[in-house]
Design an enzyme around this catalytic site. Structure first.
Site, PDB file in Angstrom:
ATOM      1  N   CYS A 105      -2.930  11.594   4.545  1.00 35.19           N
ATOM      2  CA  CYS A 105      -3.608  10.382   4.058  1.00 35.19           C
ATOM      3  C   CYS A 105      -5.090  10.700   3.981  1.00 35.19           C
ATOM      4  O   CYS A 105      -5.751  10.871   5.010  1.00 35.19           O
ATOM      5  CB  CYS A 105      -3.376   9.188   4.977  1.00 35.19           C
ATOM      6  SG  CYS A 105      -4.337   7.732   4.448  1.00 35.19           S
ATOM      7  N   MET A 315      -5.597   6.335  -3.391  1.00 33.24           N
ATOM      8  CA  MET A 315      -5.356   7.130  -2.202  1.00 33.24           C
ATOM      9  C   MET A 315      -6.380   8.269  -2.170  1.00 33.24           C
ATOM     10  O   MET A 315      -6.703   8.847  -3.214  1.00 33.24           O
ATOM     11  CB  MET A 315      -3.944   7.724  -2.228  1.00 33.24           C
ATOM     12  CG  MET A 315      -2.841   6.684  -2.378  1.00 33.24           C
ATOM     13  SD  MET A 315      -2.610   6.102  -4.071  1.00 33.24           S
ATOM     14  CE  MET A 315      -1.513   7.368  -4.712  1.00 33.24           C
TER      15      MET A 315
END
Length: 393
Positions: A105, A315
């Protein structure tokens, strides 16, 4: 009255990192059974976040019912030379009993260095009284080095500031992040060897795609080829069940072409990777906050899916993929941005814009990325203990 196991307390920190939120743990603070990968660890993280939840709300946990907030991070001192901490990321499914460990992430990366400093995982000699603390992070999911530059004031992490990040309501201190050698995994950055491939997808037909491993495996297609403009907001996509199914089919066929799965059915158990995104040339649009984004202020439009839904911003890992693909002449991202060579790009996403940079070069006849960089911010929202029933694992 039946006997039920009491709740246990686990030290934890709830962070916003970039445009995501997640619960951070020191590996040594987890119950012994969860200090190693396996069922116990997954069960604890699912219970902490509030999954699986057939209602899709995660009311009984710390998740906020979106892929951006259904995340867990485990940090440990690194035994790897030249690195300060190991960073392991789990993407927790909302409606299934499943934690996906297949990728990173990028947004929460912004909080990893700050967590390491504030939790005493960094050699005190490396932390200036005032200035920047450079934290070398080993990203365990994908086996890559990330360098985070953490602002320090009076010996502590500086979290407040005036750096604004579209998709985050309030300003904070800027954290600069560098992803070194960001091609994901051991394989080539372009797993098929091509800058542009052709996919033949049921319900869509034949269309061009750039399949890239950088930051996170990502499938880029042209917006027009799937009936979009590149200016979509979440409600334009996420309320359309037929469109979501079509995009998931496209993702599965792209994953197969990239060699990430051997059979289409495997895509269902690999939700976090690869990502699917679509690109278009700049045009004016109104962001989700109501602010107008001008075509003149961006190089390219990008929209990306995360865990089956259109992401509210972008993201961080997909931002690395965008930066890298934009730097390489001939990819769909590069062509949508106007072609040519570039070492940075400003892209428009549903919440606004983001500037990202990348350095890519040809080595032995293959493209490779040496570095990708971006600015993010991070802030502790709450710290203390998270509680879960003692028999949940």
């Amino acid at each position: 009255m039946a006997n039920h196991a009491a709740q246990i307390k686990i030290p934890a920190v709830y962070y916003r990192g970039g445009t995501s939120k997640g619960i951070f743990f020191k590996r040594s603070d987890l119950p012994e059974a969860a200090q190693e990968p396996g069922t116990a660890r997954d069960k604890i993280l699912l219970r902490v976040i509030g999954s699986p939840d057939p209602y899709g709300k995660q009311i009984d946990g710390l998740g906020n019912a979106s892929s951006s907030t259904s995340k867990a991070v485990i940090i440990d001192k690194s035994s790897r030379e030249g690195h300060d901490v190991d960073y392991l990321f789990g993407q927790v499914a909302i409606d299934k009993p499943f934690v996906d460990w297949s990728g990173n992430c990028g947004n929460l990366t912004a909080a990893v260095g700050a967590f390491a400093v504030s939790q005493g995982l960094i050699d005190p000699a490396k932390i200036p009284q005032n200035g920047i603390c450079t934290v070398h992070i080993w990203q365990k999911n994908i086996g890559k080095t990330i360098v985070a530059h953490i602002p320090i004031t009076n010996g502590e992490v500086q979290e407040t500031g005036d750096f604004e990040l579209d998709g985050v309501t309030f300003p904070a201190a800027e954290v600069q992040i560098e992803f070194l050698d960001p091609a994901d995994g051991e394989g080539d950055m372009f797993p098929t060897g091509n800058l542009v491939d052709e996919l033949d997808v049921p319900g869509i037909g034949r269309l061009k795609a750039t399949l890239i491993n950088s930051g996170i495996p990502t499938i880029f297609v042209n917006a027009a080829d799937i009936g979009y403009t590149g200016t979509e907001l979440q409600d334009d996509v996420n309320n359309d069940a037929a469109a979501l199914e079509k995009l998931e089919t496209l993702r599965a066929y792209g994953a197969l072409k990239m060699g990430l799965i051997k059979d289409l059915s495997e895509a269902a158990t690999r939700q976090h990777t690869p990502k699917i995104a679509w690109v278009a040339a700049p045009k004016d649009y109104v962001s989700s906050s109501g602010k107008t984004v001008k075509a003149a202020d961006i190089d390219v439009l990008v929209r990306a899916m995360s865990m089956g839904k259109l992401h509210h911003a972008m993201m961080g890992t997909a931002s690395v993929a965008i930066a890298t693909a934009a730097a390489i002449p001939g990819t769909l991202v590069n062509l949508a941005a106007g072609g040519g060579e570039r070492n940075q790009v400003v892209f428009g996403h549903p919440s606004g814009t983001l500037r990202v940079g990348a350095a890519a070069e040809m080595q032995n006849g293959k493209w490779t990325a040496t570095k990708a960089s971006m600015s993010r911010s991070a802030r502790i929202i709450m710290e203390g203990f998270v509680r879960v029933p003692g028999d949940c694992f």
